[in-house]
Motif scaffolding. Structure first.
Motif, PDB file in Angstrom:
ATOM      1  N   ALA A  48       0.883  -1.085  -0.066  1.00 42.00           N
ATOM      2  CA  ALA A  48       0.038   0.068   0.050  1.00 42.00           C
ATOM      3  C   ALA A  48       0.691   1.355  -0.046  1.00 42.00           C
ATOM      4  O   ALA A  48       0.726   2.093  -0.723  1.00 42.00           O
ATOM      5  CB  ALA A  48      -0.878   0.176   1.045  1.00 42.00           C
ATOM      6  N   VAL A  49       1.819   1.353   0.853  1.00 35.20           N
ATOM      7  CA  VAL A  49       2.682   2.379   1.011  1.00 35.20           C
ATOM      8  C   VAL A  49       3.351   2.768  -0.369  1.00 35.20           C
ATOM      9  O   VAL A  49       3.564   3.962  -1.016  1.00 35.20           O
ATOM     10  CB  VAL A  49       3.675   2.480   2.059  1.00 35.20           C
ATOM     11  CG1 VAL A  49       4.623   3.562   2.045  1.00 35.20           C
ATOM     12  CG2 VAL A  49       2.956   2.405   3.435  1.00 35.20           C
ATOM     13  N   ILE A  50       4.040   1.466  -1.165  1.00 33.98           N
ATOM     14  CA  ILE A  50       4.855   1.862  -2.330  1.00 33.98           C
ATOM     15  C   ILE A  50       3.684   2.324  -3.360  1.00 33.98           C
ATOM     16  O   ILE A  50       3.974   3.194  -4.292  1.00 33.98           O
ATOM     17  CB  ILE A  50       5.568   0.581  -2.832  1.00 33.98           C
ATOM     18  CG1 ILE A  50       6.566   0.270  -1.808  1.00 33.98           C
ATOM     19  CG2 ILE A  50       5.891   0.556  -4.148  1.00 33.98           C
ATOM     20  CD1 ILE A  50       7.218  -1.236  -2.022  1.00 33.98           C
ATOM     21  N   LEU A  64      10.197  -4.610  -5.192  1.00 34.45           N
ATOM     22  CA  LEU A  64       9.819  -4.706  -3.711  1.00 34.45           C
ATOM     23  C   LEU A  64       8.463  -4.887  -3.508  1.00 34.45           C
ATOM     24  O   LEU A  64       8.010  -5.929  -2.703  1.00 34.45           O
ATOM     25  CB  LEU A  64      10.523  -3.625  -2.818  1.00 34.45           C
ATOM     26  CG  LEU A  64      10.313  -3.856  -1.180  1.00 34.45           C
ATOM     27  CD1 LEU A  64      10.938  -5.373  -0.643  1.00 34.45           C
ATOM     28  CD2 LEU A  64      10.854  -2.800  -0.467  1.00 34.45           C
ATOM     29  N   GLY A  65       7.603  -3.953  -4.237  1.00 31.57           N
ATOM     30  CA  GLY A  65       6.195  -4.023  -3.904  1.00 31.57           C
ATOM     31  C   GLY A  65       5.586  -5.383  -4.694  1.00 31.57           C
ATOM     32  O   GLY A  65       4.820  -6.166  -3.813  1.00 31.57           O
ATOM     33  N   HIS A  66       6.321  -6.079  -5.693  1.00 25.80           N
ATOM     34  CA  HIS A  66       5.863  -7.267  -6.107  1.00 25.80           C
ATOM     35  C   HIS A  66       6.143  -8.375  -5.375  1.00 25.80           C
ATOM     36  O   HIS A  66       5.464  -9.591  -5.012  1.00 25.80           O
ATOM     37  CB  HIS A  66       6.578  -7.454  -7.673  1.00 25.80           C
ATOM     38  CG  HIS A  66       6.001  -6.773  -8.732  1.00 25.80           C
ATOM     39  ND1 HIS A  66       5.090  -7.501  -9.691  1.00 25.80           N
ATOM     40  CD2 HIS A  66       6.190  -5.693  -9.405  1.00 25.80           C
ATOM     41  CE1 HIS A  66       4.399  -6.611 -10.571  1.00 25.80           C
ATOM     42  NE2 HIS A  66       5.023  -5.509 -10.359  1.00 25.80           N
ATOM     43  N   LEU A  67       7.575  -8.335  -4.463  1.00 29.35           N
ATOM     44  CA  LEU A  67       7.747  -9.260  -3.440  1.00 29.35           C
ATOM     45  C   LEU A  67       6.963  -9.477  -2.447  1.00 29.35           C
ATOM     46  O   LEU A  67       6.627 -10.559  -1.789  1.00 29.35           O
ATOM     47  CB  LEU A  67       9.194  -8.994  -3.348  1.00 29.35           C
ATOM     48  CG  LEU A  67       9.759 -10.020  -2.294  1.00 29.35           C
ATOM     49  CD1 LEU A  67      10.028 -11.481  -3.118  1.00 29.35           C
ATOM     50  CD2 LEU A  67      11.493  -9.333  -1.908  1.00 29.35           C
ATOM     51  N   SER A  68       6.512  -8.151  -2.026  1.00 32.69           N
ATOM     52  CA  SER A  68       5.670  -8.302  -0.721  1.00 32.69           C
ATOM     53  C   SER A  68       4.480  -8.710  -1.162  1.00 32.69           C
ATOM     54  O   SER A  68       3.753  -9.572  -0.478  1.00 32.69           O
ATOM     55  CB  SER A  68       5.467  -6.753  -0.239  1.00 32.69           C
ATOM     56  OG  SER A  68       6.649  -6.301   0.265  1.00 32.69           O
ATOM     57  N   PHE A  69       4.002  -8.373  -2.280  1.00 31.29           N
ATOM     58  CA  PHE A  69       2.506  -8.906  -2.776  1.00 31.29           C
ATOM     59  C   PHE A  69       2.605 -10.290  -2.942  1.00 31.29           C
ATOM     60  O   PHE A  69       1.683 -11.206  -2.431  1.00 31.29           O
ATOM     61  CB  PHE A  69       2.013  -8.217  -4.191  1.00 31.29           C
ATOM     62  CG  PHE A  69       0.690  -8.808  -4.714  1.00 31.29           C
ATOM     63  CD1 PHE A  69      -0.440  -8.199  -4.102  1.00 31.29           C
ATOM     64  CD2 PHE A  69       0.892  -9.653  -5.960  1.00 31.29           C
ATOM     65  CE1 PHE A  69      -1.509  -8.811  -4.753  1.00 31.29           C
ATOM     66  CE2 PHE A  69      -0.249  -9.988  -6.315  1.00 31.29           C
ATOM     67  CZ  PHE A  69      -1.706  -9.694  -5.809  1.00 31.29           C
TER      68      PHE A  69
END
Length: 318
Positions: A48-50, A64-69
């Protein structure tokens, strides 16, 4: 023995999980439930923050957003079933189709993570070794292609592997000494020619793991060489600090994955394998957001700003 093409005679598997008394299961249930809730919250917060922070719309944070998702779904493939099994023995049963579906999504997400970690290493290589060309090389279009390619390759490669495993004969027993459907326990239960099955699985594991790992090693080899040639000690520290978080995640992920999957035969007991599996299915997804965020000033600043905006919005609404 059953022939692989005769279909499976086993219609469901029983997951042993973690042997022990009820009190031990209650303690594990509380511990793993907390870990699961924290993992989902951390990774959802990072995604959400990214997404809402323009300062983080850079290739490094896009990946990093893809990794967290990915890890939101990665932990959700195995941990809910594990928690239900700890809560009540009747939930330790899983149908053959459900087992293969769990195996597929687990492998697909793990293979996608391998590819994403390799792509992130390449991104750091370009940023440190080719800084002037970084905006041109790591364009928005290339980032989208690399991210999409990581997801596509992970889900495509795993499809063939799970199809091969599902075609093995399973004549019984159907008791699986694990807390989720994984490759090694399934191969251990198959009644087909296991020497050929283990060899094929070993070669596929090497193919899946070593490709992204080779890209990562080559990228970091070039990074170390470039950093050591830098004249400024401050520049060397800054370069290493930008890579330290990613390198820590890579070392933990690949150490556990290579131990479990890239061996031609099981060297250690399945109970020891289960302990290692906890590392990369529970512990690593929990620690990854902490490692990335605590060492990254831009992410921490974005989190503070997002928290401030959320607090202001709640105050204005009330």
């Amino acid at each position: 023995m059953c022939a692989p093409d005769n279909g499976s005679e086993v219609t469901e598997f029983i997951l042993v999980g973690f042997p022990g008394p009820a009190g031990f299961h209650a303690g594990l249930l509380a511990l793993f439930s907390l870990a699961y809730a924290l993992t989902v919250t951390e990774n959802a917060l990072i995604v959400a923050v990214i997404r809402v922070s323009p300062a983080l719309h850079k290739p490094m944070y896009v990946f990093l957003g893809h990794l967290s998702f990915l890890e939101l779904w990665y932990v959700s493939v195995t941990e809910p079933k594990m928690l239900l099994g700890l809560a009540a023995p009747r939930f330790r049963r899983i149908s053959f189709a459900g087992c293969m579906a769990q195996l597929y999504f687990f492998l697909a997400l793990a293979c996608t993570e391998c590819a994403l970690l390799g792509v992130m290493a390449y991104d750091r290589y370009v940023a440190i070794c080719r800084p002037l060309r970084y905006p041109v090389v790591m364009s928005g279009r290339l980032c989208r292609l690399l991210a999409a390619g990581s997801w596509l390759s992970g889900f495509s490669v795993s499809l063939g592997k799970v199809f091969f495993i599902s075609r093995l004969g399973y004549c019984g027993p159907n008791v699986m000494n694990h807390f989720f459907c994984d490759v090694s326990p399934l191969l251990n239960l198959a009644c087909s020619d296991m020497s050929r099955a283990e060899l094929v699985d070993f070669l596929l594991a090497l193919l899946v793991l070593l490709g992204p790992l080779l890209l990562t090693v080559l990228s970091y080899g070039a990074i170390v060489s470039a950093v050591l040639r830098a004249r400024s000690a401050a520049g060397r520290r800054k370069a290493f600090s930008t890579c330290a978080a990613h390198l820590a995640v890579v070392l933990v992920f690949y150490s556990a994955s290579l131990f479990i999957y890239a061996r031609p035969r099981a060297i250690y007991s399945f109970d020891f394998n289960k302990l290692v599996s906890v590392v990369y299915t529970v512990l690593t997804p929990l620690l990854n957001p902490i490692i990335y965020c605590l060492r990254n000033r831009e992410v921490k600043d974005a989190l503070r700003k997002a928290a401030g905006r959320a607090a202001w919005a709640l105050g204005a609404r009330s």
